[in-house]
Every structure is written in structure tokens, then in C-alpha cells.
Design an enzyme around this catalytic site. Structure first.
Site, short mmCIF file in Angstrom:
data_model
loop_
_atom_site.label_atom_id
_atom_site.label_comp_id
_atom_site.label_asym_id
_atom_site.label_seq_id
_atom_site.Cartn_x
_atom_site.Cartn_y
_atom_site.Cartn_z
N TRP A 321 0.84 -1.21 0.00
CA TRP A 321 0.00 0.00 0.00
C TRP A 321 0.87 1.25 0.00
O TRP A 321 0.51 2.26 -0.60
CB TRP A 321 -0.90 0.00 1.23
CG TRP A 321 -1.73 1.23 1.40
CD1 TRP A 321 -2.97 1.47 0.89
CD2 TRP A 321 -1.38 2.43 2.12
NE1 TRP A 321 -3.43 2.72 1.25
CE2 TRP A 321 -2.45 3.33 2.01
CE3 TRP A 321 -0.26 2.82 2.86
CZ2 TRP A 321 -2.45 4.60 2.61
CZ3 TRP A 321 -0.24 4.08 3.44
CH2 TRP A 321 -1.33 4.94 3.31
N HIS A 322 2.03 1.17 0.66
CA HIS A 322 2.87 2.35 0.79
C HIS A 322 3.56 2.72 -0.53
O HIS A 322 3.90 3.89 -0.71
CB HIS A 322 3.93 2.13 1.87
CG HIS A 322 3.40 2.27 3.26
ND1 HIS A 322 2.73 1.24 3.90
CD2 HIS A 322 3.42 3.30 4.13
CE1 HIS A 322 2.37 1.65 5.10
NE2 HIS A 322 2.77 2.88 5.28
N GLY A 323 3.78 1.76 -1.39
CA GLY A 323 4.44 2.11 -2.64
C GLY A 323 4.72 0.92 -3.52
O GLY A 323 4.75 -0.23 -3.05
#
Length: 469
Positions: A321-323
Site C-alpha cells: 500500500w505504501h508504494g
């Protein structure tokens, strides 16, 4: 439009000036227009994406309320998931998966020229898609009724203080506040102004003062020695100051509007276990992953083996989700391993304050090293190149075992700014009660914070770290 820019301060002054002079209905319309102006300030093209996503979930939720068929409701929920995750997947992960597929085929001797696009990542897309999707799931589960007022729902998704970096608000918490008339009390104004000043202190004094050091350390071409820990600790305090500072400003601005947002950080570096960390760091995301991913996967209801599998899957996807990068996947996997490794009788205790004070301090210091080890992986994910990610990761994971060539004098400023970050965490509950302090204490505290910002603040620093997610 950055929170720490003069443009935003002028924008906020105009919004507050109009907001407090009109009726409740017009207040919501004012906030909706302001939110779209705020978001469009980065790139007005993505306003259509924000509007399309919100509109789809508004009508899907209305249909869910009117549909009694189980299969029909599941199909509607699936439609919402496909729309939200489809937008998120295309803009955030298309090039990553295309490049990865090309590399994988190349390993087996196949010539592959994957199609890649020059895709601009819409700011805040990870936050507002999760917020909108969570709303649809809650309607599907029967926790809330679908919103009837289209403009109020558009405002719920686009509410500008928390639009681009959270907290990820639940509909059951934020929507009722938008529907009801709001009264802004003097206590709310005092608390709001204090939270804004605290947020600016964290961002301008701690995060942006450490940012050049972090950039230099992780961008160095020299193999680091034990002084590599200097840069690791600097990044740990930078990301805390940056992200929690944003959340404080968002909550402070909201209090000036008569709206309460959830607390997103609560002393994350003063805990001693992974599960406690995720109850105190980015609380809105960790609770979202728990309620909308971990629990549907089965949670801890189907035996120890599946519980551990569900933890690993949830945290690995949370890393993604973060990257879009291998390092973010590795970071999520590392967090999952930490949760599994620490899952014991001690992990099951909800009270993080048990035991002798010295033992608690020692445990917190030890676990902080575990957290920082993860931050090395996380920071490498922002390097922008897979080759650079792995080279930097290898250097740091091997370099910290080398004896120092000489202790860097930069340990002193990092230590002082780190102590300031720890002070904010240690006093986090007290910071929430500013309006209850004596007038003398309020005045002295506000004067000290503003003086600190004026003396040490970096006013030409970069954007908030989590804008890239």
C-alpha cells in the site's frame, strides 16, 4: 498546496472567514468547494478521478441499501472494490508490475519489452480510495446506512484537512459530524491552534531539519560504518515528525471547523512490541487493515497457523500500500515476521505499562532498534531505482557491523532533535488537554513552541513524506 506554505495559511483564513458566517448547509458547501480547490491546486486533472470514485461509491451504497439479494449485494461490493482498487492499481502499480513481469520473463530467456506509461501518481489516492471503499464495506455490513445527500458524501471523501495524508476516517465517525450543525467552542479553538503549532514544530523543526542529513546519508556512495546508525535514527525521527506533524495540523484545522478527527499517532516509539507499535503508529491505516483485510481473511479465529498466515498477508499487502517497489514489499514482510515472532503471552497483554519502569525503558529501547531496522528497508523503497534500493540496503545491513572510522559530530543535533520527538510522544496525552491548562502555562508553551519554530524551523523544506503514497 502544502500545509506549511503561506498559500495554505491564506487559503485557510479565507475558508474560516466564510465558514463562520454562513448556515450549516452553506458551511458544508463551502468546505466542499474548498476541498476541491485544495486538491486541484496540485493538478486539476485529478479532480475528475476524485469525483468519479466518490460518485461511484455513493450510488453503489444507495443500491446496497435498496437490494435484499445476497448475490446482488456481493456483486455491488465487488464493483466498488474493482473501481477503487482498479484506480489505485493503475496509477500506482502499473509500471512496477509491468517492469517486474519483463524482468521475470527475461530470467527465463524470453525477450520482453513491457509497456510502461508516464503515469503521474495522484496525490493522496491511497488514502481517499481506502476511505471511500471502507464506507461501501460498512454499508454492505449494515453498520451504517448509505448517505442520502450527495454533496455531503462528496465532502466526506474529499474533506481537505485529511484528504492527502489521512487519517483515514470511518464514515460512522465523520459523516454524522458533517450532517449535524456544528458549534465551535473557545476550547476547540485553543486546542486546534495548539495542535497546529505542535504539528508545525514537528514538521519544520524536527523533520525538515533532519531531511538533508537523511538525504545525504542514504545517498552516499561510501560504504557506511557504525555512523550509518546516525542516518537511520535521523530518518526514524524525521518520518515521525513529518507524518505525525501532518496529522496534528489536520486535526487542529478541523477543530477550528468544529470537526473532530481521530488520533493517528500515540507514542509509537515508546512501546515494546510490534502489535503495540501498530496500535500507536498510523492508527487509521492499521485499524483499516485489521477490520477490512485481516478479519475477513479469518483473523485469529481459525487456528494458530492461519492466524500467522493472515498476519503475514495483511502486513505484506500493507507494505505494498505504501508504494510500488520491492523494498516496500520487503518492509511489509518484515513487519509481518516481527508480529509473528513477538506473538506470545507477553504480546497478548494490552497494557504496555506493565513491569518495572527500567525494564519498560530497556524494552522500548530494544524494540526501537527493531523498528529502525525496518525503516532502513522502508527508506530504500523511496530511492526511485530498484538497483539503488538493493545497493543501499546491502550497504546498511552490512555497514552497521563495521567499527566506526570516527564518531560524527552530527550525533549531537540528531540526538537533541530525537529527544524533542520523544518528548512529544511522552507528553502526547497531555498535549490533547491544552484548553484545560492554566492561562500562564498555555501562554508560555505557545511562546516556546513559536520561538522554536522561528529559530530552528526550515521554511523551504520539501513536501510531506506521505504525499508520495
Amino acid at each position: 498546496m502544502e500545509f506549511h506554505s503561506l498559500t495554505f495559511l491564506a487559503f485557510l483564513a479565507v475558508v474560516l472567514g466564510v465558514y463562520h458566517r454562513v448556515s450549516h448547509r452553506l458551511q458544508n458547501r463551502t468546505l466542499l468547494v474548498a476541498s476541491y480547490v485544495f486538491y486541484g491546486w496540485w493538478d486539476c486533472r485529478f479532480l475528475l478521478l476524485l469525483f468519479a470514485s466518490s460518485t461511484a461509491d455513493y450510488w453503489i451504497a444507495r443500491k446496497l441499501d435498496a437490494t435484499g439479494s445476497s448475490s446482488g449485494r456481493r456483486n455491488l461490493l465487488l464493483s466498488s472494490a474493482l473501481i477503487n482498487l482498479g484506480f489505485l492499481g493503475f496509477f500506482k502499480y502499473f509500471n512496477f508490475f509491468a517492469d517486474s513481469a519483463g524482468r521475470l520473463l527475461g530470467m527465463f530467456g524470453f525477450e520482453a519489452d513491457p509497456v510502461t506509461l508516464q503515469i503521474v501518481l495522484p496525490v493522496g489516492i491511497s488514502f481517499y480510495t481506502f476511505q471511500s471503499l471502507g464506507y461501501t464495506v460498512d454499508v454492505y455490513r449494515g453498520k451504517i446506512r448509505a448517505a442520502r445527500d450527495f454533496a455531503d458524501f462528496l465532502l466526506y471523501v474529499s474533506y481537505f484537512p485529511q484528504l492527502v495524508a489521512g487519517p483515514i476516517e470511518r464514515a460512522e465517525h465523520l459523516l454524522p459530524q458533517l450532517r449535524q450543525p456544528r458549534k465551535v467552542t473557545s476550547e476547540a479553538v485553543a486546542d486546534g491552534l495548539w495542535l497546529i503549532v505542535v504539528g508545525y514544530t514537528k514538521k519544520l523543526v524536527i523533520a525538515d531539519r533532519l531531511a538533508p542529513l537523511v538525504q545525504h546519508g542514504f545517498g552516499s556512495e561510501e560504504i557506511p560504518d557504525l555512523n550509518a546508525l546516525l542516518f537511520v535514527y535521523a530518518f526514524a525521527f524525521q518520518i515521525y515528525g513529518d507524518f505525525s506533524g501532518y496529522s496534528d495540523i489536520a486535526r487542529g484545522v478541523s477543530k477550528l471547523l468544529g470537526i473532530d478527527l481521530m488520533i493517528n499517532f500515540r507514542s509509537p516509539y515508546l512501546v515494546a512490541t510490534p502489535s503495540a507499535f501498530w496500535r500507536h503508529w498510523h492508527i487509521s491505516l492499521s485499524s483499516w487493515l485489521r477490520d477490512y483485510l485481516y478479519v475477513p481473511l479469518g483473523g485469529n479465529r481459525k487456528g494458530k497457523g492461519r492466524t500467522l498466515r493472515n498476519l503475514m498477508a495483511t502486513m505484506t499487502l500493507g507494505g505494498l500500500w505504501h508504494g510500488a517497489g520491492v523494498s516496500f514489499l520487503l518492509w511489509g514482510f518484515y513487519q509481518g515476521v516481527a508480529l509473528v515472532a513477538f506473538r506470545s503471552k507477553r504480546e497478548g497483554r494490552r497494557d504496555d505499562g506493565q513491569g518495572h519502569p527500567l525494564a519498560r525503558i530497556a524494552s522500548a529501547l530494544l524494540f526501537f532498534q527493531v523498528t529502525c531496522f525496518g525503516w532502513v528497508i522502508f527508506r530504500c523503497g523511496a530511492m526511485g531505482s530498484t538497483e539503488l534500493e538493493f545497493r543501499t540496503l546491502e550497504w546498511y545491513l552490512t555497514g552497521i557491523w563495521h567499527p566506526p572510522s570516527g564518531w560524527s559530530p552530527l550525533w549531537w543535533p540528531v540526538s537533541l532533535l530525537g529527544l524533542l520527538a520523544v518528548f512529544f510522544q511522552w507528553q502526547c496525552d497531555e498535549m490533547e488537554r491544552f484548553s484545560a491548562w492554566s492561562l500562564r502555562r498555555q501562554s508560555v508553551s505557545m511562546l516556546l513552541a513559536i520561538s522554536l519554530i522561528a529559530a530552528l524551523g526550515v521554511f523551504d523544506g520539501g513536501e510531506f513524506i506521505y504525499f508520495q503514497f
